[in-house]
Motif scaffolding. Sequence first.
Motif, PDB file in Angstrom:
ATOM      1  N   TYR A  40       0.840  -1.207   0.000  1.00 55.23           N
ATOM      2  CA  TYR A  40       0.000   0.000   0.000  1.00 55.23           C
ATOM      3  C   TYR A  40       0.870   1.250   0.000  1.00 55.23           C
ATOM      4  O   TYR A  40       1.960   1.254   0.580  1.00 55.23           O
ATOM      5  CB  TYR A  40      -0.899   0.025   1.242  1.00 55.23           C
ATOM      6  N   GLY A  48       0.422  -3.895   4.006  1.00 55.84           N
ATOM      7  CA  GLY A  48      -0.890  -3.966   4.637  1.00 55.84           C
ATOM      8  C   GLY A  48      -1.534  -2.604   4.825  1.00 55.84           C
ATOM      9  O   GLY A  48      -0.867  -1.596   5.026  1.00 55.84           O
ATOM     10  N   GLU A  49      -2.866  -2.589   4.767  1.00 51.20           N
ATOM     11  CA  GLU A  49      -3.617  -1.351   4.843  1.00 51.20           C
ATOM     12  C   GLU A  49      -3.570  -0.744   6.249  1.00 51.20           C
ATOM     13  O   GLU A  49      -3.573   0.483   6.406  1.00 51.20           O
ATOM     14  CB  GLU A  49      -5.074  -1.605   4.428  1.00 51.20           C
ATOM     15  N   THR A  50      -3.503  -1.590   7.257  1.00 54.52           N
ATOM     16  CA  THR A  50      -3.483  -1.083   8.627  1.00 54.52           C
ATOM     17  C   THR A  50      -2.269  -0.197   8.855  1.00 54.52           C
ATOM     18  O   THR A  50      -2.378   0.922   9.383  1.00 54.52           O
ATOM     19  CB  THR A  50      -3.472  -2.262   9.636  1.00 54.52           C
ATOM     20  N   THR A  51      -1.111  -0.708   8.434  1.00 49.91           N
ATOM     21  CA  THR A  51       0.107   0.098   8.582  1.00 49.91           C
ATOM     22  C   THR A  51       0.021   1.352   7.724  1.00 49.91           C
ATOM     23  O   THR A  51       0.403   2.443   8.161  1.00 49.91           O
ATOM     24  CB  THR A  51       1.348  -0.735   8.195  1.00 49.91           C
ATOM     25  N   SER A  53       3.930   0.641   2.493  1.00 50.42           N
ATOM     26  CA  SER A  53       3.728  -0.178   3.693  1.00 50.42           C
ATOM     27  C   SER A  53       3.215  -1.550   3.308  1.00 50.42           C
ATOM     28  O   SER A  53       2.599  -1.728   2.256  1.00 50.42           O
ATOM     29  CB  SER A  53       2.692   0.466   4.625  1.00 50.42           C
ATOM     30  N   LYS A 111      -2.485   3.080   6.998  1.00 49.22           N
ATOM     31  CA  LYS A 111      -3.335   4.081   7.652  1.00 49.22           C
ATOM     32  C   LYS A 111      -2.648   4.691   8.880  1.00 49.22           C
ATOM     33  O   LYS A 111      -2.830   5.876   9.170  1.00 49.22           O
ATOM     34  CB  LYS A 111      -4.688   3.461   8.031  1.00 49.22           C
ATOM     35  N   ALA A 112      -1.867   3.887   9.571  1.00 48.37           N
ATOM     36  CA  ALA A 112      -1.075   4.430  10.691  1.00 48.37           C
ATOM     37  C   ALA A 112      -0.063   5.436  10.156  1.00 48.37           C
ATOM     38  O   ALA A 112       0.211   6.469  10.779  1.00 48.37           O
ATOM     39  CB  ALA A 112      -0.372   3.290  11.427  1.00 48.37           C
TER      40      ALA A 112
END
Lengths: 306, 306
Positions: B169, B269-272, B267, B274-275
């Motif tokens: 991402y 993964g999407e979670t990272t 990054s 967004k962080a």
Amino acid sequence: MKEIKIFSPATVANVACGFDVLGFCLDTIGDEMVIRKTEKKGITITKIEGYDLPFEAENNVAGVSALAMYNDLQPDCGFEIEIYKHIKPGSGIGSSSASAVGSVFGINELLGKPLDKTKLTFYAMKGEALASKCEHADNLAPAIFGGFTLVKSVNPLLVLELPTPLDLYATLIHPQIEVKTSEARAILPKEIPLSNAITQWANVGSLVHALHTSDYDLIKESLHDVVIEPYRKQLIPHFDEVKNSVLEVGALGCAISGSGPSIFALSKGETTAKAVQSAMQNVYSKTDIKFETYVSKINVQGIRVI
Amino acid sequence: MKEIKIFSPATVANVACGFDVLGFCLDTIGDEMVIRKTEKKGITITKIEGYDLPFEAENNVAGVSALAMYNDLQPDCGFEIEIYKHIKPGSGIGSSSASAVGSVFGINELLGKPLDKTKLTFYAMKGEALASKCEHADNLAPAIFGGFTLVKSVNPLLVLELPTPLDLYATLIHPQIEVKTSEARAILPKEIPLSNAITQWANVGSLVHALHTSDYDLIKESLHDVVIEPYRKQLIPHFDEVKNSVLEVGALGCAISGSGPSIFALSKGETTAKAVQSAMQNVYSKTDIKFETYVSKINVQGIRVI
């Protein structure tokens, strides 16, 4: 196991576009070494055939790399090293690397392989530094890992194993002239045009992609060196003639092997590789310079027990 | 088919180590364009929304690329172009490229796809040249091919499609300041240290290998720019703060997007991702500079009909 005999291969560093980082391993040229476990502690070089090299371990490339590893591992035995040197020192096809690699590989085998290939490369760099005055791994890595390698960084040491297309052959000519690594280094500029650097990193990226996709046309497009070759080819008589003549008979590319004076070409298939060999011979046969030529499949295994 | 609507994506050029050659395609940011076949010959721009751009085809990036293609193909019809511009000109995420690409892609679709992607890139370069004064393809290629691309050479044009790891991402921040491409070019040195060039081509080779092997750790090791960033980051306030803060929350790497002022991070993964977006926002929220941020999966399809 008390004693092993190993084949420590010659290698081609730089691979046209990848100065200081790329390399590949040869199959038909290399040193032989015998490593023997002894009760007496320490590293002893007991035999050197082929070329006149120092017997004191601390002055010998194979000895220095072996000592670096030995001193860290502190095994409760010692090792004798016999070196049957076939790769002429100063030929530009990784002669010192073959020595540096052979001893650490052999000792590691006799100790039951406590170290991985990266760690072996690390110790071999200590020996290589004796020959080239600085720590390089662009010949060591392909000798140890086999195939094509990319030395991403030296400190910390990170070696990438690149794929080797099945039908890829190397042809080499070694003109029997002396090009000192120090001279070959001194002739290089400290700064280069940004535009040339861009061309070069496009070529490196492209060659890595071509190796992954076995795209021989793209290998051909990528094997160009706009940064180093214009300087170093001045040290190698008839370089342009050799290059032009091998490209004419179908080589994918042709460039200086390491810091020279050897010149390598890559070809698709053995038939072309042999035609390239003849073309190289034709150029140098018309001169007074003695030479040797080799044809070799890319050695994907690297250094091995024989 | 008389009329189509297309999504022409934003792109990130350079990708840290690959100045002038690497790029990747974004998914959530892009222009929309409508291309319509007309009986009246020629290229007419009938609508531009979002930003104030010239309507005369020969002064408009989308018009120039369309005209270059149109004049070569000489179809027995004309085309109207409507541009719904969402990518701010001068943002560093391929605003002019999206325009240049959109018109040629749309016309090619309406003509039954006579041209391949490389040829479309070729014509789009004519439009891009209007904006950047020279022919580049490092934003155009990812917009047309999707995913990661390497522009091996511009003349002749050779674009390589690199693989895109599934879980990758991008996060971007666009500080609302102006960095002119010409200024961003002028600040660069004409010559660079050979040692830096070597580091850079090791990184390019390594990144290409990492994309082929979906090796996220190696992507992280490769996303470094020792050549361009030290100069251009001076034009982008708080660059180092943004970079440090996104690396702290897990970004694989962070660098200037194109010639800036946008900054991108990659990054896993999407979670990272967004962080990373939050970390970027935190830095710029403390300043007076307005900004926008985006999170996007890598767009492997590229430009598309919607």
